[in-house]
Motif scaffolding. Structure first.
Motif, PDB file in Angstrom:
ATOM      1  N   VAL A 153      41.918  38.250  35.771  1.00  0.00           N
ATOM      2  CA  VAL A 153      41.176  37.037  36.090  1.00  0.00           C
ATOM      3  C   VAL A 153      40.270  36.718  34.917  1.00  0.00           C
ATOM      4  CG1 VAL A 153      39.385  36.099  37.618  1.00  0.00           C
ATOM      5  CG2 VAL A 153      41.277  37.445  38.570  1.00  0.00           C
ATOM      6  N   VAL A 154      40.114  35.442  34.634  1.00  0.00           N
ATOM      7  CA  VAL A 154      39.170  34.974  33.627  1.00  0.00           C
ATOM      8  C   VAL A 154      38.253  34.011  34.356  1.00  0.00           C
ATOM      9  CG1 VAL A 154      38.866  33.688  31.480  1.00  0.00           C
ATOM     10  CG2 VAL A 154      40.847  35.169  31.779  1.00  0.00           C
ATOM     11  N   ASP A 155      36.981  34.286  34.316  1.00  0.00           N
ATOM     12  CA  ASP A 155      36.022  33.429  35.008  1.00  0.00           C
ATOM     13  C   ASP A 155      35.210  32.655  33.977  1.00  0.00           C
ATOM     14  OD1 ASP A 155      33.990  32.223  36.489  1.00  0.00           O
ATOM     15  OD2 ASP A 155      33.842  33.918  37.865  1.00  0.00           O
ATOM     16  N   PRO A 156      35.439  31.337  33.857  1.00  0.00           N
ATOM     17  CA  PRO A 156      34.733  30.563  32.827  1.00  0.00           C
ATOM     18  C   PRO A 156      33.230  30.504  33.036  1.00  0.00           C
ATOM     19  CG  PRO A 156      36.010  29.116  34.248  1.00  0.00           C
ATOM     20  CD  PRO A 156      36.353  30.526  34.633  1.00  0.00           C
ATOM     21  N   ARG A 157      32.738  30.909  34.210  1.00  0.00           N
ATOM     22  CA  ARG A 157      31.287  30.874  34.466  1.00  0.00           C
ATOM     23  C   ARG A 157      30.577  32.085  33.906  1.00  0.00           C
ATOM     24  NH1 ARG A 157      31.693  30.882  40.642  1.00  0.00           N
ATOM     25  NH2 ARG A 157      33.240  32.337  39.942  1.00  0.00           N
ATOM     26  N   LEU A 158      31.344  33.102  33.502  1.00  0.00           N
ATOM     27  CA  LEU A 158      30.749  34.343  33.040  1.00  0.00           C
ATOM     28  C   LEU A 158      30.807  34.455  31.523  1.00  0.00           C
ATOM     29  CD1 LEU A 158      32.292  36.829  35.628  1.00  0.00           C
ATOM     30  CD2 LEU A 158      30.041  35.742  35.695  1.00  0.00           C
ATOM     31  N   ALA A 159      29.901  35.253  30.997  1.00  0.00           N
ATOM     32  CA  ALA A 159      29.935  35.561  29.576  1.00  0.00           C
ATOM     33  C   ALA A 159      31.152  36.452  29.316  1.00  0.00           C
ATOM     34  CB  ALA A 159      28.647  36.276  29.171  1.00  0.00           C
ATOM     35  N   PRO A 160      31.675  36.457  28.113  1.00  0.00           N
ATOM     36  CA  PRO A 160      32.900  37.212  27.827  1.00  0.00           C
ATOM     37  C   PRO A 160      32.883  38.654  28.324  1.00  0.00           C
ATOM     38  CG  PRO A 160      32.337  35.863  25.958  1.00  0.00           C
ATOM     39  CD  PRO A 160      31.203  35.720  26.954  1.00  0.00           C
ATOM     40  N   ALA A 161      31.821  39.407  28.110  1.00  0.00           N
ATOM     41  CA  ALA A 161      31.816  40.813  28.507  1.00  0.00           C
ATOM     42  C   ALA A 161      31.671  40.988  30.020  1.00  0.00           C
ATOM     43  CB  ALA A 161      30.699  41.549  27.793  1.00  0.00           C
ATOM     44  N   GLU A 162      31.101  40.023  30.708  1.00  0.00           N
ATOM     45  CA  GLU A 162      30.840  40.172  32.137  1.00  0.00           C
ATOM     46  C   GLU A 162      32.096  40.146  32.991  1.00  0.00           C
ATOM     47  OE1 GLU A 162      26.956  38.245  33.642  1.00  0.00           O
ATOM     48  OE2 GLU A 162      27.725  36.945  32.039  1.00  0.00           O
ATOM     49  N   ASP A 163      33.143  39.478  32.548  1.00  0.00           N
ATOM     50  CA  ASP A 163      34.322  39.398  33.399  1.00  0.00           C
ATOM     51  C   ASP A 163      35.370  40.435  33.015  1.00  0.00           C
ATOM     52  OD1 ASP A 163      36.247  36.515  32.188  1.00  0.00           O
ATOM     53  OD2 ASP A 163      35.511  38.267  31.170  1.00  0.00           O
ATOM     54  N   LEU A 164      34.958  41.504  32.354  1.00  0.00           N
ATOM     55  CA  LEU A 164      35.909  42.539  31.964  1.00  0.00           C
ATOM     56  C   LEU A 164      36.155  43.572  33.052  1.00  0.00           C
ATOM     57  CD1 LEU A 164      35.114  43.213  28.221  1.00  0.00           C
ATOM     58  CD2 LEU A 164      37.008  41.963  29.223  1.00  0.00           C
ATOM     59  N   VAL A 165      35.603  43.373  34.241  1.00  0.00           N
ATOM     60  CA  VAL A 165      35.887  44.286  35.335  1.00  0.00           C
ATOM     61  C   VAL A 165      37.360  44.151  35.671  1.00  0.00           C
ATOM     62  CG1 VAL A 165      35.365  44.838  37.731  1.00  0.00           C
ATOM     63  CG2 VAL A 165      33.546  44.054  36.196  1.00  0.00           C
ATOM     64  N   PRO A 166      38.103  45.263  35.673  1.00  0.00           N
ATOM     65  CA  PRO A 166      39.540  45.160  35.943  1.00  0.00           C
ATOM     66  C   PRO A 166      39.817  44.516  37.294  1.00  0.00           C
ATOM     67  CG  PRO A 166      38.979  47.353  35.159  1.00  0.00           C
ATOM     68  CD  PRO A 166      37.685  46.618  35.389  1.00  0.00           C
ATOM     69  N   THR A 167      40.825  43.685  37.321  1.00  0.00           N
ATOM     70  CA  THR A 167      41.237  43.070  38.570  1.00  0.00           C
ATOM     71  C   THR A 167      42.066  44.073  39.351  1.00  0.00           C
ATOM     72  OG1 THR A 167      43.201  42.207  37.499  1.00  0.00           O
ATOM     73  CG2 THR A 167      41.320  40.741  37.593  1.00  0.00           C
ATOM     74  N   PRO A 168      41.977  44.043  40.690  1.00  0.00           N
ATOM     75  CA  PRO A 168      42.808  44.965  41.453  1.00  0.00           C
ATOM     76  C   PRO A 168      44.274  44.666  41.197  1.00  0.00           C
ATOM     77  CG  PRO A 168      41.633  43.445  42.900  1.00  0.00           C
ATOM     78  CD  PRO A 168      41.203  43.166  41.500  1.00  0.00           C
ATOM     79  N   PRO A 169      45.098  45.705  41.146  1.00  0.00           N
ATOM     80  CA  PRO A 169      46.512  45.456  40.855  1.00  0.00           C
ATOM     81  C   PRO A 169      47.183  44.630  41.943  1.00  0.00           C
ATOM     82  CG  PRO A 169      46.049  47.828  41.054  1.00  0.00           C
ATOM     83  CD  PRO A 169      44.783  47.092  41.307  1.00  0.00           C
ATOM     84  N   ALA A 170      47.970  43.693  41.529  1.00  0.00           N
ATOM     85  CA  ALA A 170      48.801  42.942  42.459  1.00  0.00           C
ATOM     86  C   ALA A 170      50.009  43.816  42.770  1.00  0.00           C
ATOM     87  CB  ALA A 170      49.238  41.626  41.821  1.00  0.00           C
ATOM     88  N   PRO A 171      50.671  43.557  43.882  1.00  0.00           N
ATOM     89  CA  PRO A 171      51.848  44.378  44.186  1.00  0.00           C
ATOM     90  C   PRO A 171      52.860  44.297  43.051  1.00  0.00           C
ATOM     91  CG  PRO A 171      51.299  42.894  46.002  1.00  0.00           C
ATOM     92  CD  PRO A 171      50.409  42.542  44.856  1.00  0.00           C
ATOM     93  N   VAL A 172      53.348  45.451  42.661  1.00  0.00           N
ATOM     94  CA  VAL A 172      54.347  45.509  41.602  1.00  0.00           C
ATOM     95  C   VAL A 172      55.716  45.339  42.236  1.00  0.00           C
ATOM     96  CG1 VAL A 172      55.358  46.960  39.804  1.00  0.00           C
ATOM     97  CG2 VAL A 172      52.898  47.018  40.230  1.00  0.00           C
ATOM     98  N   ALA A 173      56.483  44.420  41.679  1.00  0.00           N
ATOM     99  CA  ALA A 173      57.835  44.180  42.207  1.00  0.00           C
ATOM    100  C   ALA A 173      58.679  45.439  42.022  1.00  0.00           C
ATOM    101  CB  ALA A 173      58.475  43.005  41.478  1.00  0.00           C
ATOM    102  N   GLU A 174      59.587  45.643  42.930  1.00  0.00           N
ATOM    103  CA  GLU A 174      60.505  46.780  42.845  1.00  0.00           C
ATOM    104  C   GLU A 174      61.289  46.702  41.545  1.00  0.00           C
ATOM    105  OE1 GLU A 174      61.613  50.307  44.201  1.00  0.00           O
ATOM    106  OE2 GLU A 174      60.306  48.983  45.328  1.00  0.00           O
ATOM    107  N   ARG A 175      61.272  47.765  40.790  1.00  0.00           N
ATOM    108  CA  ARG A 175      61.988  47.784  39.514  1.00  0.00           C
ATOM    109  C   ARG A 175      63.405  48.259  39.746  1.00  0.00           C
ATOM    110  NH1 ARG A 175      56.834  49.519  36.396  1.00  0.00           N
ATOM    111  NH2 ARG A 175      56.240  47.474  35.663  1.00  0.00           N
TER     112      ARG A 175
END
Length: 176
Positions: A153-175
């Motif tokens: 996720v990129v949040d334009p309301r935040l400063a560059p370093a503030e939005d570096l919290v990792p996003t929770p993983p989305a479900p990974v498609a079956e490989r």
């Protein structure tokens, strides 16, 4: 790193073209042809793509691109650091620059596809440190055992370093 500049560049410039050729050769050496998704020069001059380079004292050290997928989503493309410049922060500087462009454009998400093979481990680690998490295929990609898909996720309301919290993983498609 000495004085370095990240700026828009022309993928048709001779030194850039040479670096892109090395990038494509490396991708083709590490992945089956159907799983090489790096853009060629024609793909990088497409109007949906913003292409940048990092130069230090005028010497080309790396390239990267941001491809607009839709009004809220973009993809990191053609990230490559010259072999002689690896380990000097070039990749992270380019990635931070692309995330800054995404933020300035009000985008909500940036995704990427990279290889799942051991040779791509440094790239996956770089992306994870920048807050990217694995996800399923996006855009026109299909599931592949040779691809790792990541997003953040990129949040334009935040400063560059503030939005570096990792996003929770989305479900990974079956490989396959």
């Amino acid at each position: 790193m000495q004085t370095s500049v990240i700026a828009p560049d022309d993928p048709r410039a001779p030194d850039v073209r040479q670096l892109l050729e090395r990038h494509l050769a490396l991708m083709n050496a590490q992945s089956p042809p159907e799983d090489v998704h790096a853009l060629d020069v024609d793909g990088l001059v497409d109007p949906s793509v913003t292409f940048v380079s990092l130069r230090s004292e005028g010497v080309l050290l790396g390239v990267a691109a941001l491809k607009q997928l839709d009004a809220t989503h973009a993809e990191v493309k053609s990230m490559h650091t010259a072999e002689e410049a690896r380990g000097r922060g070039v990749g992270r500087a380019l990635l931070d620059h692309l995330l800054g462009l995404a933020r300035e454009r009000g985008l909500e998400r940036v995704s990427l596809e990279t290889g799942s093979q051991p040779g791509f481990a440094p790239a996956r680690a770089l992306y994870a440190r920048a807050g990217f998490a694995e996800c399923g295929p996006f855009a026109a990609y299909l599931p592949s055992p040779h691809s790792t898909f990541m997003t953040r996720v990129v949040d334009p309301r935040l400063a560059p370093a503030e939005d570096l919290v990792p996003t929770p993983p989305a479900p990974v498609a079956e490989r396959a």
